[in-house]
Write a protein that holds these residues in place. Structure first.
Motif, short mmCIF file in Angstrom:
data_model
loop_
_atom_site.label_atom_id
_atom_site.label_comp_id
_atom_site.label_asym_id
_atom_site.label_seq_id
_atom_site.Cartn_x
_atom_site.Cartn_y
_atom_site.Cartn_z
N THR A 392 4.34 8.20 9.04
CA THR A 392 5.36 7.30 9.79
C THR A 392 6.60 6.74 9.09
O THR A 392 7.62 6.35 9.21
N GLY A 393 6.42 6.64 7.66
CA GLY A 393 7.48 6.17 6.89
C GLY A 393 7.16 4.50 6.62
O GLY A 393 8.02 3.89 5.97
N ALA A 394 6.38 4.16 7.40
CA ALA A 394 6.37 2.55 7.72
C ALA A 394 5.71 1.84 5.89
O ALA A 394 6.34 0.86 5.64
N THR A 395 4.85 2.25 5.60
CA THR A 395 4.23 1.86 4.07
C THR A 395 5.34 2.04 3.08
O THR A 395 5.66 1.14 2.36
N ILE A 396 6.27 3.09 3.05
CA ILE A 396 7.20 3.54 2.18
C ILE A 396 8.37 2.50 2.43
O ILE A 396 8.84 1.77 1.47
N ARG A 397 8.58 1.89 3.56
CA ARG A 397 9.61 0.89 3.86
C ARG A 397 9.18 -0.36 3.22
O ARG A 397 9.95 -1.32 2.87
N ALA A 398 7.82 -0.59 3.33
CA ALA A 398 7.07 -1.92 3.05
C ALA A 398 7.29 -2.03 1.52
O ALA A 398 7.55 -3.21 0.98
N VAL A 399 7.11 -0.96 0.73
CA VAL A 399 7.35 -0.81 -0.52
C VAL A 399 8.93 -1.24 -1.12
O VAL A 399 9.15 -2.02 -1.76
N ALA A 400 9.95 -0.50 -0.31
CA ALA A 400 11.26 -0.60 -0.55
C ALA A 400 11.83 -1.98 -0.46
O ALA A 400 12.71 -2.40 -0.92
N GLN A 401 11.06 -2.61 0.58
CA GLN A 401 11.32 -4.08 0.78
C GLN A 401 11.20 -5.02 -0.42
O GLN A 401 12.00 -5.87 -0.42
N LEU A 402 10.26 -4.81 -1.30
CA LEU A 402 10.16 -5.31 -2.53
C LEU A 402 11.01 -5.22 -3.86
O LEU A 402 10.85 -5.76 -4.71
N ARG A 403 11.78 -4.22 -3.51
CA ARG A 403 12.89 -4.04 -4.22
C ARG A 403 12.26 -3.72 -5.80
O ARG A 403 12.86 -4.34 -6.89
N PRO A 404 11.39 -2.79 -6.05
CA PRO A 404 10.78 -2.72 -7.45
C PRO A 404 11.62 -1.96 -8.42
O PRO A 404 12.71 -1.25 -7.87
N ALA A 405 11.66 -2.07 -9.72
CA ALA A 405 12.26 -1.55 -10.77
C ALA A 405 12.10 -0.02 -10.85
O ALA A 405 12.86 0.57 -11.47
N MET A 406 10.92 0.37 -10.79
CA MET A 406 10.35 1.59 -10.85
C MET A 406 11.04 2.51 -9.57
O MET A 406 11.19 2.22 -8.34
N ARG A 407 10.83 3.85 -9.91
CA ARG A 407 11.58 4.84 -8.64
C ARG A 407 10.41 4.93 -7.44
O ARG A 407 9.29 4.83 -7.77
N ILE A 408 11.10 5.04 -6.38
CA ILE A 408 10.27 5.11 -5.21
C ILE A 408 10.18 6.55 -4.73
O ILE A 408 11.37 7.14 -4.47
N LEU A 409 9.13 7.24 -4.60
CA LEU A 409 9.09 8.66 -3.92
C LEU A 409 8.41 8.70 -2.63
O LEU A 409 7.14 8.16 -2.61
N GLY A 410 8.90 8.75 -1.57
CA GLY A 410 8.23 8.87 -0.31
C GLY A 410 7.99 10.35 0.33
O GLY A 410 8.69 11.38 0.23
N LEU A 411 6.59 10.57 0.03
CA LEU A 411 6.25 12.03 0.52
C LEU A 411 5.79 12.14 2.19
O LEU A 411 5.04 11.08 2.69
N VAL A 412 6.43 12.73 2.65
CA VAL A 412 6.37 12.82 4.43
C VAL A 412 6.20 14.23 4.88
O VAL A 412 6.55 15.34 3.92
N THR A 413 5.85 14.59 5.92
CA THR A 413 5.54 15.96 6.58
C THR A 413 6.83 16.51 7.50
O THR A 413 6.67 17.54 7.88
N GLU A 414 7.64 15.71 7.82
CA GLU A 414 8.66 16.19 8.71
C GLU A 414 10.09 15.66 8.03
O GLU A 414 10.42 14.73 7.61
#
Length: 483
Positions: A392-414
């Motif tokens: 759904t992307g919800a956990t990806i957005r929850a991680v992005a909310q924290l503005r981490p210093a490392m890259r964020i890769l979101g794996l989705v099926t759609e």
């Protein structure tokens, strides 16, 4: 080609200066992540061509580009004039409903008459009300209202042209949040697969509920467009927390906000809105006049450079170009300049979020607890990337909310979900096939990292997923992997 790993995303408005596939391709190469289509202008056929051009370029470059449909909303505009009308300070003029204009125009003794598209404007104003035309460059003061006719005196001179916008500072209008045109445009947008829909002149959370109902009525199953509330009225500021809850994202539309409120208040309003959106894990867009002088000049002013940098330092998800890319003389230079400012600012320590950032915006629930744990582990292990698999992307957005210093890769099926995730700070979305087990998911994840060169051999990554792979809402798995 621009850097794939910029955290702050760039939205470009597509218009006459950039409508061709060739120009759109150059915009993407120079840094555009999201294409905005302004439905205040252009026919459905024109917008259909733009959508086709954007999708063709995206496919050709193997790079996802999201499409933002910006509805006109209950915008008050000057009606159709046969020729521009000059209004001079202290002159008396009459504003009438457009339906009455033809029968009154040219009548002796009436003086200068201006048509207004919003037929009931006279009901929402009174003596001494201020009327601003064309982004506030022309100012009128209401002297009296006689029936449906608004008699006004010119305070600031100027030339009034067809379709120019009208603002009424401090006055809430009784117009419906969605016009007939908006409803037609929503139907068109959904039929042609837009990724997000922005509603102009939102006054309260209920306006977003109305938009949501209209979209759901038109939706054909699957992922529906993300709904964006444009904040450009004082009433919206008064209900900002509830509006954020009812929206998928928010746009700080500073142009009209400065006219409806006060220009001096807008910088603080911007910071308040950005902070509230981060607190609620909703993407936030800072828009209007970011590099405005580049409509006519090849270089921005120093103040504009600082404006973009400050939006990055505030941790806004997206920054937006309007006339700069829609109709300006230097659209490609404007995007390249915006990317350069973002990259310089993100390379500095001034946009770095402290480790305590997560606690500042703490949200309850398993998803947010997992996101905080994943970021903490990534910091401790000095991981180069966070890789989150989500349906759904919800956990990806929850991680992005924290503005981490490392890259964020979101794996989705759609693909549609991948494009919506482009709006979120730092997220690089990638589409993968559905996996049947965590083991297979890890395999796909590691090969994807290798292909995209997000991480290199010896790097550590933190993988976030659900042990019940393929079932939404079951994220409960955090693992450190070394490549």
């Amino acid at each position: 080609m621009h850097s794939m790993y910029r955290n702050t995303k760039i939205i470009c408005t597509i218009g006459p200066a950039t409508e061709s596939q060739k120009m759109i391709e150059q915009l993407v190469k120079n840094g555009m992540n999201i294409a905005r289509l302004n439905f205040s202008h252009g026919t459905h056929q024109y917008h259909k061509t733009l959508i086709q051009n954007i999708r063709v370029v995206s496919k050709r470059l193997h790079q996802p580009v999201a499409i933002l449909q910006d509805l006109q909303g209950p915008r008050i505009r000057i009606g159709i004039l046969t020729e521009p009308v000059e209004v001079v300070r202290n002159e008396k003029i009459i504003i009438v409903p457009e339906s009455e204009f033809k029968s009154l125009a040219g009548k002796r003794g009436l003086g200068k008459i201006l048509p207004v598209q919003y037929e009931e404007l006279y009901k929402d104003l009174h003596k001494d009300s201020t009327i601003l035309i064309d982004e506030g460059f022309i100012e009128l003061e209401v002297v009296k209202i006689v029936g449906s006719h608004i008699h006004a005196q010119v305070v600031t001179s100027g030339i009034v042209k067809t379709n120019k916008g009208i603002n009424t500072p401090g006055k809430e209008l009784s117009a419906d949040p969605l016009t007939k045109k908006d409803r037609d445009d929503i139907r068109f947008g959904i039929e042609h697969g837009v990724d997000s829909i922005a509603l102009s002149f939102v006054s309260c959370a209920d306006d977003m509920v109305v938009l949501k109902k209209e979209v759901m009525k038109r939706a054909r199953g699957g992922i529906t467009p993300a709904l964006i509330a444009k904040i450009e009225r004082q009433a919206a500021m008064d209900d900002i927390e509830n509006i954020i809850v009812e929206s998928d994202a928010v746009m700080v539309a500073r142009g009209d906000l400065a006219l409806e409120c006060s220009a001096a208040e807008v910088p603080v309003m911007q910071k308040r809105i950005v902070g509230a959106c981060i607190r609620n894990a909703k993407p936030v867009i800072v828009a209007t006049q970011m590099l405005d002088s580049m409509i006519e000049n090849p270089r921005p002013t120093r103040a504009e450079v600082s404006d973009v940098a400050n939006a990055v330092i505030d941790h806004a998800d997206c920054v937006m170009l309007s006339g700069e890319t829609a109709s300006g003389s230097y659209p490609l230079e404007a995007v390249a300049m915006m990317e350069k400012i973002i990259e310089e600012t993100e390379a500095s320590p001034y946009d770095d979020a402290p480790r305590e950032f997560a606690r500042m915006f703490h949200m309850s629930g398993d998803r947010h607890a997992i996101a905080e744990a994943a970021v903490d582990i990534a910091i401790t292990e000095q991981a180069s990337a966070l890789v989150i698999a989500s349906l759904t992307g919800a956990t990806i957005r929850a991680v992005a909310q924290l503005r981490p210093a490392m890259r964020i890769l979101g794996l989705v099926t759609e693909e549609a979900l991948a494009r919506q995730l482009i709006f979120s700070w730092g997220v690089n979305p990638l589409v993968i096939a559905k996996q049947q087990s965590v083991g297979k998911l890890i395999e796909v994840c590691l090969s994807t990292l290798e292909k995209t060169k997000i991480a290199k051999k010896g790097d550590k990554i933190v993988l976030v997923a659900g042990q019940k792979v393929g079932i939404p809402g079951t994220t409960n798995f955090v693992q450190v992997q070394e490549l």
